[in-house]
Enzyme design. Structure first.
Site, PDB file in Angstrom:
ATOM      1  CG  ASN A 111      -3.664 -23.131 -54.236  1.00  0.00           C
ATOM      2  OD1 ASN A 111      -2.752 -23.765 -53.702  1.00  0.00           O
ATOM      3  ND2 ASN A 111      -3.640 -22.779 -55.512  1.00  0.00           N
ATOM      4  CG  HIS A 157       8.953  16.350 -21.295  1.00  0.00           C
ATOM      5  ND1 HIS A 157       9.182  16.565 -22.626  1.00  0.00           N
ATOM      6  CD2 HIS A 157       7.838  17.062 -20.985  1.00  0.00           C
ATOM      7  CE1 HIS A 157       8.263  17.389 -23.116  1.00  0.00           C
ATOM      8  NE2 HIS A 157       7.420  17.699 -22.131  1.00  0.00           N
ATOM      9  CE  LYS A 284      22.296  -6.520 -11.459  1.00  0.00           C
ATOM     10  NZ  LYS A 284      21.844  -5.222 -11.933  1.00  0.00           N
ATOM     11  CG  ASN A 286      19.159  -8.506 -12.704  1.00  0.00           C
ATOM     12  OD1 ASN A 286      19.408  -7.451 -12.121  1.00  0.00           O
ATOM     13  ND2 ASN A 286      20.089  -9.368 -13.067  1.00  0.00           N
ATOM     14  CD  GLU A 291      15.887  -6.396 -17.806  1.00  0.00           C
ATOM     15  OE1 GLU A 291      16.663  -5.478 -17.590  1.00  0.00           O
ATOM     16  OE2 GLU A 291      16.158  -7.583 -17.510  1.00  0.00           O
TER      17      GLU A 291
HETATM   18  N1  ARG Z   1       1.854 -25.662 -47.751  1.00  0.00           N
HETATM   19  C1  ARG Z   1       1.170 -24.755 -48.637  1.00  0.00           C
HETATM   20  C2  ARG Z   1       1.087 -23.377 -47.985  1.00  0.00           C
HETATM   21  O1  ARG Z   1       1.264 -23.305 -46.808  1.00  0.00           O
HETATM   22  C3  ARG Z   1      -0.199 -25.253 -48.919  1.00  0.00           C
HETATM   23  C4  ARG Z   1      -0.729 -24.833 -50.246  1.00  0.00           C
HETATM   24  C5  ARG Z   1       0.067 -25.498 -51.325  1.00  0.00           C
HETATM   25  N2  ARG Z   1      -0.413 -25.151 -52.622  1.00  0.00           N
HETATM   26  C6  ARG Z   1       0.306 -25.393 -53.707  1.00  0.00           C
HETATM   27  N3  ARG Z   1      -0.199 -25.041 -54.849  1.00  0.00           N
HETATM   28  N4  ARG Z   1       1.514 -25.918 -53.661  1.00  0.00           N
HETATM   29  O2  ARG Z   1       0.835 -22.387 -48.613  1.00  0.00           O
END
Ligand code: ARG
Length: 468
Positions: A111, A157, A284, A286, A291
């Site tokens: 995390n 405009h 043409k 383009n 775009e």
């Molecule tokens: N692949 C996960 C993401 O991109 C990484 C973190 C995963 N954490 C977990 N508790 N499963 O968020």
């Protein structure tokens, strides 16, 4: 992959469809360099804090270096069994150096690891975007310098309004990109914060030293709250918001390139190398590049909306939903980088049709305001002057004549204040040179703006080069 690192708690192996559904390796593998850089920093910190031994640390750091080289040589196959880049690298490491590789994940969680990876990635990306904006601004300034003598109709405009210098029009875009750059710079301040050490969400009981890691990875700040650190995706949203604004500016320029190259406008011609043809109509040519730039703006807006929706009402702290932040960010990154790069190459390929622009600058009574201003100088209230010139325009329209074709006697029948000195007010060059208010189109003002821009670009160039 057979065993998962968390297999201890599970009785059954993971269902294959679940494995595929939950995997992110196919897109987060692009983070490998940042993941390894972060892991090396983490490992050295663990050793510096005596949480692991120096010998173990050098084995791990050596292994990580080898893995990086192998990835770069295309020697590692990523599979959804590895789930994500963090687990892929850890798995490789354990395969390479044995059980000691399992010490790397001490005092961290995926995390906080993914937050670190994304912040490292974004830090680089922001510098890259800023350099590309800088290049584009340089191109705009050069074009503006080379075309200082070109007069064109300014529009409101989408109707002819008042004559302006083409350089002034081009420098309007310089200003937009200047603000875009400032937004990326602001985003960098909030991205440049170390989250590693927040662990899963609550911090860790092990005696880590986040200051050590921050210094090693050149983060000037450390996150203040571990729960926020693993939940926060503001920096990614901010990046995408700034990118959306940037693309909005690009789309406005693209739109003008498209319009200006129509035979109705005929203001510009884009060189063949930057245009495409039609599969059916042989005649043409383009403007597909502008775009597509206009079109690609849509996906960047969409990515912003995806990120905002992803994080809306999401309870703290980490939720797997957050894995979905990567593809929109990567897509925006690729779109912006490719677009900016190409736009800086496309602009020098534009040939301005000076004669046509000058001719059109006088079409549509674009000097009417100046004529009203003339009467104002003679003491006529502006509202009255506006009416008088309006009547004059109506008269010209009826007779199929132009303002500058009116004789003094004729003018006097509309207002007695008209005199010999009126004629410079009916001359485009002199009118432009009189628009000297700050930020106006007078060539003296535009030249000042160009000098300012050159100085600014030089200062920025030095600043960008100083960045790590
Ligand atoms: N692949 C996960 C993401 O991109 C990484 C973190 C995963 N954490 C977990 N508790 N499963 O968020």
């Amino acid at each position: 992959m057979g065993e998962k690192p968390w297999q201890g708690r599970f009785e059954q192996p993971m269902n294959k469809q679940v494995e595929d559904f939950t995997a992110s390796i196919h897109f987060d593998k692009r983070l490998y360099r940042y993941d390894i850089e972060g892991s090396i920093a983490h490992c050295r910190m663990l050793a510096a804090c005596k949480i692991i031994s120096d010998e173990d640390a050098s084995l791990i750091v050596g292994g990580l270096g080898e893995i990086q080289r192998e990835i770069e040589r295309g020697k590692i196959d990523f599979t959804s069994g590895q789930e994500d880049i963090h687990m892929a690298v850890e798995q490789q490491l354990i395969q390479k150096i044995g059980e000691v590789g399992g010490k790397l994940h001490t005092a961290r969680s995926r995390n906080d690891q993914i937050c670190l990876d994304m912040r490292l990635y974004l830090r680089d990306l922001l510098s890259q975007c800023r350099s590309l904006i800088h290049e584009l601004q340089k191109v705009l300034v050069s074009l503006a310098e080379q075309n200082l003598d070109v007069i064109m109709p300014g529009f409101t405009h989408l109707q002819h309004a008042q004559p302006v210098l083409l350089s002034h029009h081009l420098m309007a875009y310089y200003e937009m990109f200047r603000r875009d750059d400032a937004r990326f710079e602001g985003c960098l301040q909030r991205t440049n914060v170390l989250p590693l050490g927040s662990a899963a969400l609550a911090g860790t009981t092990l005696p880590i030293n986040m200051e050590w890691t921050a210094q090693y990875l050149r983060f000037p700040r450390i996150t203040e709250n571990s729960i926020d650190a693993v939940s926060d995706r503001d920096y990614l949203i901010e990046f995408n918001a700034a990118a959306a604004m940037l693309m909005m500016h690009v789309s406005r320029m693209a739109e003008e390139l498209i319009l200006w190259s129509t035979s109705e406008f005929a203001f510009i011609e884009i060189s063949d190398a930057f245009c495409t043809g039609s599969s059916i109509m042989p005649q043409k040519k383009n403007p597909d590049v502008p775009e597509l730039m206009r079109g690609k703006t849509a996906r960047v807006y969409g990515n912003l909306m995806a990120l905002l929706t992803l994080t809306k009402a999401l309870p703290l702290a980490y939720n797997r939903d957050l894995q979905e932040d990567k593809e929109p960010v990567f897509d925006t990154a690729d779109t912006v980088v490719n677009t900016l790069r190409l736009l800086a190459r496309l602009l020098p390929e534009v040939r301005f049709n000076k004669e046509r622009m000058a001719l059109m600058a006088a079409e549509g009574f674009t000097l009417a305001t100046d004529l009203a201003d003339y009467l104002v100088r003679k003491g006529v209230p502006f509202r009255k002057a506006h009416y008088v010139v309006g009547q004059l325009v109506q008269n010209c329209l009826r007779n199929g004549t132009k303002l500058h074709q009116c004789s003094l006697d004729e003018l006097k029948t509309f207002h007695k204040a008209f005199d010999h000195d009126v004629f410079p007010f009916l001359d485009i060059d002199s009118v432009i040179d009189h628009r000297k208010s700050l930020g106006g189109t007078a060539s003296s003002r535009v030249q000042e703006a160009l000098h300012r821009a050159r100085r600014e670009l030089q200062t920025k160039e030095q600043a960008l080069q100083l960045k790590p």
